[in-house]
Design a protein around this motif. Structure first.
Motif, PDB file in Angstrom:
ATOM      1  N   UNK A  28     -39.253  56.463  70.499  1.00  0.00           N
ATOM      2  CA  UNK A  28     -37.947  57.121  70.592  1.00  0.00           C
ATOM      3  C   UNK A  28     -36.900  56.026  70.817  1.00  0.00           C
ATOM      4  N   UNK A  29     -36.350  55.496  69.719  1.00  0.00           N
ATOM      5  CA  UNK A  29     -35.314  54.473  69.877  1.00  0.00           C
ATOM      6  C   UNK A  29     -34.181  54.991  70.750  1.00  0.00           C
ATOM      7  N   UNK A  30     -33.739  54.146  71.672  1.00  0.00           N
ATOM      8  CA  UNK A  30     -32.755  54.533  72.675  1.00  0.00           C
ATOM      9  C   UNK A  30     -31.629  53.510  72.716  1.00  0.00           C
ATOM     10  N   UNK A  31     -30.413  54.000  72.652  1.00  0.00           N
ATOM     11  CA  UNK A  31     -29.240  53.134  72.798  1.00  0.00           C
ATOM     12  C   UNK A  31     -28.431  53.643  73.977  1.00  0.00           C
ATOM     13  N   UNK A  32     -27.998  52.738  74.836  1.00  0.00           N
ATOM     14  CA  UNK A  32     -27.292  53.110  76.065  1.00  0.00           C
ATOM     15  C   UNK A  32     -25.903  52.483  76.059  1.00  0.00           C
ATOM     16  N   UNK A  33     -24.935  53.295  76.471  1.00  0.00           N
ATOM     17  CA  UNK A  33     -23.569  52.825  76.657  1.00  0.00           C
ATOM     18  C   UNK A  33     -23.104  53.241  78.043  1.00  0.00           C
ATOM     19  N   UNK A  34     -22.267  52.434  78.638  1.00  0.00           N
ATOM     20  CA  UNK A  34     -21.699  52.802  79.939  1.00  0.00           C
ATOM     21  C   UNK A  34     -20.671  53.903  79.722  1.00  0.00           C
ATOM     22  N   UNK A  35     -20.489  54.720  80.734  1.00  0.00           N
ATOM     23  CA  UNK A  35     -19.468  55.763  80.673  1.00  0.00           C
ATOM     24  C   UNK A  35     -18.103  55.130  80.418  1.00  0.00           C
ATOM     25  N   UNK A  36     -17.873  53.986  81.038  1.00  0.00           N
ATOM     26  CA  UNK A  36     -16.593  53.287  80.885  1.00  0.00           C
ATOM     27  C   UNK A  36     -16.331  52.930  79.420  1.00  0.00           C
ATOM     28  N   UNK A  37     -17.354  52.448  78.719  1.00  0.00           N
ATOM     29  CA  UNK A  37     -17.213  52.089  77.304  1.00  0.00           C
ATOM     30  C   UNK A  37     -16.866  53.311  76.465  1.00  0.00           C
ATOM     31  N   UNK A  38     -17.551  54.432  76.707  1.00  0.00           N
ATOM     32  CA  UNK A  38     -17.294  55.649  75.940  1.00  0.00           C
ATOM     33  C   UNK A  38     -15.924  56.241  76.273  1.00  0.00           C
ATOM     34  N   UNK A  39     -15.549  56.190  77.529  1.00  0.00           N
ATOM     35  CA  UNK A  39     -14.223  56.695  77.924  1.00  0.00           C
ATOM     36  C   UNK A  39     -13.120  55.874  77.264  1.00  0.00           C
ATOM     37  N   UNK A  40     -13.317  54.567  77.154  1.00  0.00           N
ATOM     38  CA  UNK A  40     -12.326  53.707  76.500  1.00  0.00           C
ATOM     39  C   UNK A  40     -12.222  54.046  75.016  1.00  0.00           C
ATOM     40  N   UNK A  41     -13.349  54.258  74.354  1.00  0.00           N
ATOM     41  CA  UNK A  41     -13.348  54.638  72.947  1.00  0.00           C
ATOM     42  C   UNK A  41     -12.606  55.953  72.752  1.00  0.00           C
ATOM     43  N   UNK A  42     -12.891  56.922  73.606  1.00  0.00           N
ATOM     44  CA  UNK A  42     -12.243  58.234  73.539  1.00  0.00           C
ATOM     45  C   UNK A  42     -10.725  58.096  73.752  1.00  0.00           C
TER      46      UNK A  42
END
Length: 184
Positions: free
Chosen positions: A79-93
């Motif tokens: 099960x390939x897994x990629x992790x991002x910090x909440x901070x990174x996703x919030x910045x993208x949003x």
């Protein structure tokens, strides 16, 4: 309090589960396995493998390996897994990279997450020969792209992504990313 012990919020995006009846992973089981790994405040979103969780400060690469190794052992397939910090996703949003896109019923906005920095540099924006698929930007191991179903009913978007960036990638609709961020 030791800052290294203060939990941080992350999102794990799993690739290839619950697609077409293959590699079934019930979300309740997934949450339970994440808790067994010691993660806290585990929540799943949709059935496609989007997991919000808290963990003591770790690099996303370490979390990816820990989660992927454990899930393969439990469920019996990779099960390939990629992790991002909440901070990174919030910045993208917050940047709202698709804000200037005219969205119709045929337009699909995608965010693809890469495991590694891309080895290829494209002249951006890049478009497929029939212009049904466009890659708008590549940044921070993230690809922003648009698919126009009005141009082609058989788009080869995922093939293009894998050709350029390899198979260590997972893609989500922008609406899914928005839902994840709103749940953080």
């Amino acid at each position: 309090m030791d800052p290294k012990k203060t939990p941080k919020t992350f999102v794990a995006f799993l690739r290839g589960i619950n697609v077409g009846g293959h590699h079934k992973v019930p979300m309740a089981d997934l949450r339970q396995e994440m808790e067994k790994l010691g993660f806290q405040k585990v929540a799943t979103l949709l059935n496609s493998g989007n997991i919000i969780f808290e963990a003591p400060t770790h690099k996303p690469e370490h979390l990816e390996k820990t989660i992927a190794d454990h899930l393969e052992q439990v469920f019996g397939f990779p099960i390939p897994t990629l992790v991002r910090s909440a901070k990174t996703l919030e910045q993208l949003y917050k940047e709202n990279p698709f804000q200037k896109m005219e969205v119709t019923k045929d337009i699909r906005l995608y965010v693809s997450f890469l495991k590694n920095d891309p080895a290829v540099e494209l002249d951006l924006p890049w478009a497929s020969a029939d212009h049904s698929y466009r890659i708008l930007d590549v940044r921070d191991k993230t690809i922003l792209s648009v698919l126009n179903l009005a141009v082609s009913n058989t788009p080869k978007a995922m093939e293009a992504l894998e050709q350029f960036f390899g198979k260590e990638i997972t893609t989500r609709n922008w609406k899914t990313v928005e839902r994840v961020v709103k749940k953080l």
